[in-house]
Motif scaffolding. Sequence first.
Motif, PDB file in Angstrom:
ATOM      1  N   LYS A 200      10.199  11.832  -1.585  1.00 51.60           N
ATOM      2  CA  LYS A 200      10.167  11.235  -0.036  1.00 51.60           C
ATOM      3  C   LYS A 200       9.802   9.741  -0.249  1.00 51.60           C
ATOM      4  O   LYS A 200       9.438   9.191  -1.172  1.00 51.60           O
ATOM      5  CB  LYS A 200       8.843  11.970   0.420  1.00 51.60           C
ATOM      6  N   THR A 201      10.259   8.977   0.682  1.00 47.28           N
ATOM      7  CA  THR A 201      10.053   7.829   0.686  1.00 47.28           C
ATOM      8  C   THR A 201       8.617   7.311   1.333  1.00 47.28           C
ATOM      9  O   THR A 201       8.285   7.801   2.355  1.00 47.28           O
ATOM     10  CB  THR A 201      10.915   6.957   1.702  1.00 47.28           C
ATOM     11  N   VAL A 202       7.869   6.779   0.314  1.00 49.52           N
ATOM     12  CA  VAL A 202       6.388   6.222   0.783  1.00 49.52           C
ATOM     13  C   VAL A 202       6.114   5.070   0.831  1.00 49.52           C
ATOM     14  O   VAL A 202       6.409   4.239   0.037  1.00 49.52           O
ATOM     15  CB  VAL A 202       5.484   7.067  -0.517  1.00 49.52           C
ATOM     16  N   VAL A 203       5.679   4.647   2.013  1.00 50.87           N
ATOM     17  CA  VAL A 203       5.382   3.334   2.297  1.00 50.87           C
ATOM     18  C   VAL A 203       3.630   3.451   2.353  1.00 50.87           C
ATOM     19  O   VAL A 203       3.339   3.834   3.155  1.00 50.87           O
ATOM     20  CB  VAL A 203       5.905   2.650   3.594  1.00 50.87           C
ATOM     21  N   PHE A 204       3.159   2.517   1.399  1.00 46.39           N
ATOM     22  CA  PHE A 204       1.853   2.590   1.166  1.00 46.39           C
ATOM     23  C   PHE A 204       1.156   1.137   1.507  1.00 46.39           C
ATOM     24  O   PHE A 204       1.535   0.136   0.448  1.00 46.39           O
ATOM     25  CB  PHE A 204       1.685   3.149  -0.367  1.00 46.39           C
ATOM     26  N   VAL A 205       0.175   1.152   2.109  1.00 46.12           N
ATOM     27  CA  VAL A 205      -0.570  -0.208   2.383  1.00 46.12           C
ATOM     28  C   VAL A 205      -1.924  -0.067   1.345  1.00 46.12           C
ATOM     29  O   VAL A 205      -2.439   0.754   1.456  1.00 46.12           O
ATOM     30  CB  VAL A 205      -0.898  -0.478   3.883  1.00 46.12           C
ATOM     31  N   THR A 206      -2.233  -1.246   0.713  1.00 47.48           N
ATOM     32  CA  THR A 206      -3.319  -1.203   0.018  1.00 47.48           C
ATOM     33  C   THR A 206      -3.783  -2.807  -0.077  1.00 47.48           C
ATOM     34  O   THR A 206      -3.021  -3.672   0.067  1.00 47.48           O
ATOM     35  CB  THR A 206      -3.439  -0.798  -1.366  1.00 47.48           C
ATOM     36  N   HIS A 207      -4.961  -2.972  -0.639  1.00 50.09           N
ATOM     37  CA  HIS A 207      -5.459  -4.520  -0.689  1.00 50.09           C
ATOM     38  C   HIS A 207      -5.843  -4.583  -2.150  1.00 50.09           C
ATOM     39  O   HIS A 207      -6.211  -5.558  -2.805  1.00 50.09           O
ATOM     40  CB  HIS A 207      -6.666  -4.845  -0.153  1.00 50.09           C
ATOM     41  N   ASP A 208      -5.475  -3.662  -2.919  1.00 50.57           N
ATOM     42  CA  ASP A 208      -5.874  -3.346  -4.328  1.00 50.57           C
ATOM     43  C   ASP A 208      -4.955  -3.568  -5.224  1.00 50.57           C
ATOM     44  O   ASP A 208      -3.988  -2.552  -5.329  1.00 50.57           O
ATOM     45  CB  ASP A 208      -6.730  -2.024  -4.625  1.00 50.57           C
TER      46      ASP A 208
END
Length: 387
Positions: free
Chosen positions: A187-195
């Motif tokens: 799957k195409t995963v779009v992942f937001v993080t600040h780390d």
Amino acid sequence: MIEFQNVSMAYKDRPVLNHVDLTIQDSEFFVLIGSSGCGKTTLLKSINKLLNVQKGKLLINGTPVDRIKTNQLPNLVGYVVQAGGLFPHLTVEENITLVMRIAGYPSERISERVTEMLRMVDLDPDTYRNQYPSQLSGGQQQRVGVARAFAVDPPIVLMDEPFSALDPMTRAELQDEIHTLQKKTKKTVVFVTHDMDEAIKLADRICIIQEGHIVQCDTPERILKAPANQYVTDFIGANRLWANPEYIRARDIMRRRPITISRGRTVLQALQIMRQSGVDSLLVVDGRDRLLGVLWLEELMSEKDGSGSAETYLSDDYVAVEGDTTLKEIISTIDYDVSGIIPVIEHDRTLVGFLTKSSLLATMSRQFVPEHTAGERSGVIWAAAAH
């Protein structure tokens, strides 16, 4: 494929995204990162129409997002937020079922699919399907959130800082699981993080955003090795590359212009080259600079007639590594009691550089260590021999 074409967005006249051009490939684990308020979550939420694009175009598989009906989105895009975003008044099964019903999933398959999804995220269906979110730990809630996002098998899954509220052990465990799951399902995963550590661990590519602008979008390795500007340098932090030895390769740390000798030379000539260059070994190459072996000073010294062929003493008592070999692999394979000079070669054995134990130690410690240790066949006798 997800395409942002000159996308700009503002909130109460404050620019949030500024002329963003970005393409996210199919089956890519794509991480958005930046400081608070940089626009990363706005970018994410525009994909599933939680926020509308104000200027420019956003397309999914060539179709503008504004032409995709809301009830079609669950079949196209799954969504995971902190604590799974679960409805507290619904059971685990009801939370997962809700999205499936909106997506028009066949009713007779829903119960079976819930069972499959709970097993996928390592939750026993008989134990958890009738529990409420308040009865679950943070990690369990997040697993249910992932199960819900994957339930109708959408090609795209959005994840908005899903693990930020979890304890470090649970967080690391779920990072490993979602990475494995993404590679398995493609799957195409779009992942937001600040780390940044999380981004490096998970991403195929990392997109760093500053005040609504994309300042660098590249693989973790290239970002660590070549930050685009001072903001990226400050954001990733000092020495972060050295904390990720899998991204440090032999060609990054090798010394160039090793002292070499061609086949056909005499022992006397080899000894003379060693004395002039201040080394206790020579790398023997053919006419195309391909490595044939090593000559060691201690073995040549046993030759009484210096006119003899040095090739007689050609040794395979060495360890060579390829330019792409990581520092982590080098450290785990060399024998510190035996290995001396470590030639760096390409796939066809073309010699491109060399390492020594002392240069490796200097690399690992990031500080000066003596170039030669007594009893070590290092290939370097004097510091001046670093060519």
